[in-house]
Design an enzyme around this catalytic site. Structure first.
Site, mmCIF file in Angstrom:
data_model
loop_
_atom_site.group_PDB
_atom_site.id
_atom_site.type_symbol
_atom_site.label_atom_id
_atom_site.label_comp_id
_atom_site.label_asym_id
_atom_site.label_seq_id
_atom_site.Cartn_x
_atom_site.Cartn_y
_atom_site.Cartn_z
ATOM 1 N N LYS A 1 -10.831 15.435 6.059
ATOM 2 C CA LYS A 1 -12.014 15.098 5.246
ATOM 3 C C LYS A 1 -13.023 14.284 6.048
ATOM 4 C CE LYS A 1 -12.936 11.611 2.177
ATOM 5 N NZ LYS A 1 -12.690 10.722 1.042
ATOM 6 N N LYS B 1 -16.723 19.603 -0.973
ATOM 7 C CA LYS B 1 -16.424 18.516 -1.923
ATOM 8 C C LYS B 1 -17.738 17.866 -2.346
ATOM 9 C CE LYS B 1 -13.722 14.275 -2.427
ATOM 10 N NZ LYS B 1 -12.401 13.698 -2.242
ATOM 11 N N ARG C 1 0.849 -1.200 0.000
ATOM 12 C CA ARG C 1 0.000 0.000 0.000
ATOM 13 C C ARG C 1 0.886 1.252 0.000
ATOM 14 N NH1 ARG C 1 -3.164 -3.469 3.418
ATOM 15 N NH2 ARG C 1 -2.331 -2.584 5.351
HETATM 16 P P1 13P Z 1 -13.534 9.383 -5.873
HETATM 17 O O1 13P Z 1 -12.974 10.534 -6.662
HETATM 18 O O2 13P Z 1 -12.995 8.051 -6.283
HETATM 19 O O3 13P Z 1 -15.032 9.437 -5.792
HETATM 20 O O4 13P Z 1 -13.001 9.544 -4.395
HETATM 21 C C1 13P Z 1 -12.985 10.786 -3.841
HETATM 22 C C2 13P Z 1 -13.198 10.685 -2.389
HETATM 23 O O5 13P Z 1 -12.367 11.099 -1.613
HETATM 24 C C3 13P Z 1 -14.454 10.105 -1.912
HETATM 25 O O6 13P Z 1 -14.603 10.430 -0.580
#
Ligand code: 13P
Length: 336
Positions: free
Chosen positions: A134, A217, A44
């Protein structure tokens, strides 16, 4: 300008975007099993480190979202992973939710957890070098969902999370994702996304969040993955802009879209058109997981020692996304 606003602008400015490399170990294991690579912590790290030490970081990536395992790892060059990311000019970030679980009271829906002990975990991540975070919550579309219960409880948690993060001197990414799964129309996606995003900002303001120090986001406006009424990228761009203009206060510094299962090219093309038509004061960029990593991961799986080749594939993708974040991408440039 507040410190938080400065961090957000450092991450989002000049066409830079966010590399979402925060897949949980469970998700990363599925991705590695799909390409027949054993999911060990070494593997990973090997893949992720090849991205974080690539040349594309400097020009394209303003922030990297890490998972708990990765933020505590040390790179081959003996730098910690946050040090490696900072040395390219990008800001290290960390996923702090602990995942979406069954929502009591509406068991077909999900509630994102992770508030217990969050203040203490945030302090630890700050010490490790994180300056943004996040939290993702998810909403499914059907004729009865998302329910008011799922919207209210998820946006409440998002706002509590965001306030704790700002209290600790970091920028919260607020991610209320309306999922692509299903056969709903783009209009349904527009309506539900608008409802969720509006409610989310109501709650953020109720919790006294400094809106100049967050990053939104969201998903783009698309028809469901199994709908036969797909819309064009032009329509996606226009509907996405309309939705955000009607639902998001003008104070926020920027928007970093998730890719949500779109192909790399679609996610790039749609972002490009959003920027071509952007008549808001928001920076519109990317925070992609799959749409930045898919080709690189596939290439890497053929020879996990081929770091340079993997970096070349990643650099191209990051470069294309950064052009799209400035409305300068085209299908011709993509091919060359
Ligand atoms: P994706 O762009 O693969 O949707 O992932 C972004 C992400 O951080 C989802 O929480």
């Amino acid at each position: 300008m507040s410190e938080l606003n400065k961090i957000a602008l450092k991450i989002l400015s000049n066409g830079k975007g966010i590399l979402a490399a925060d897949e949980s170990t469970g998700t990363m294991t599925k991705r590695l099993e799909d390409i027949n690579v054993p999911s060990t912590s070494e593997n990973r790290l090997l893949f992720r480190e090849s991205l974080f030490s690539s040349g594309g970081m400097k020009n394209s990536i303003g922030g990297v979202i890490l998972y708990d395992e990765t933020i505590k790892q040390t790179s081959n060059s003996n730098k910690t992973i946050p040090e490696l990311i900072s040395s390219s000019g990008a800001v290290p970030g960390i996923k702090v939710d602990t995942g979406a679980k069954v929502l009591a009271g509406s068991p077909e829906e999900k509630i994102t957890e992770g508030l217990d002990g969050l203040r203490e975990r945030l302090k630890e991540y700050f010490k490790l070098g994180a300056r943004f975070t996040k939290w993702r919550c998810v909403f499914n579309i059907s004729n009865k969902y998302p329910s008011k219960l799922s919207i209210d409880s998820n946006v409440h948690s998002l706002a509590r999370y965001a306030m704790l993060v700002q209290e600790c001197g970091m920028v919260p990414i607020v991610e209320p994702e309306v999922l692509m799964d299903g056969n709903h129309s783009a209009q349904d996606c527009f309506n539900k996304t608008s409802e969720v995003v509006k409610k989310c900002f109501e709650e953020l303001m109720f919790h006294n969040i400094d809106l100049t120090g967050i990053i939104l986001k969201p998903n783009m406006i698309l028809a469901g993955a199994s709908s036969d009424k797909k819309i064009s990228s032009e329509e996606t761009a226009k509907l996405t802009l309309k939705c955000l203009k009607e639902s998001v206060p003008t104070d926020i510094p920027g928007v970093a879209f998730l890719s949500g299962g779109q192909t790399e090219i679609k996610a790039t093309e749609n972002l490009n058109l959003i920027n071509k038509h952007n008549d808001t004061n928001f920076i519109m960029t990317y925070s992609y997981g799959r749409a930045l990593q898919q080709s690189a991961l596939k290439f890497w799986s053929k020879d996990i020692k081929n770091t340079q080749g993997t970096q070349k594939v990643f650099n191209h993708r990051a470069n294309m996304c950064t052009l799209a974040a400035q409305g300068k991408w085209s299908a011709e440039i993509e091919k060359n």
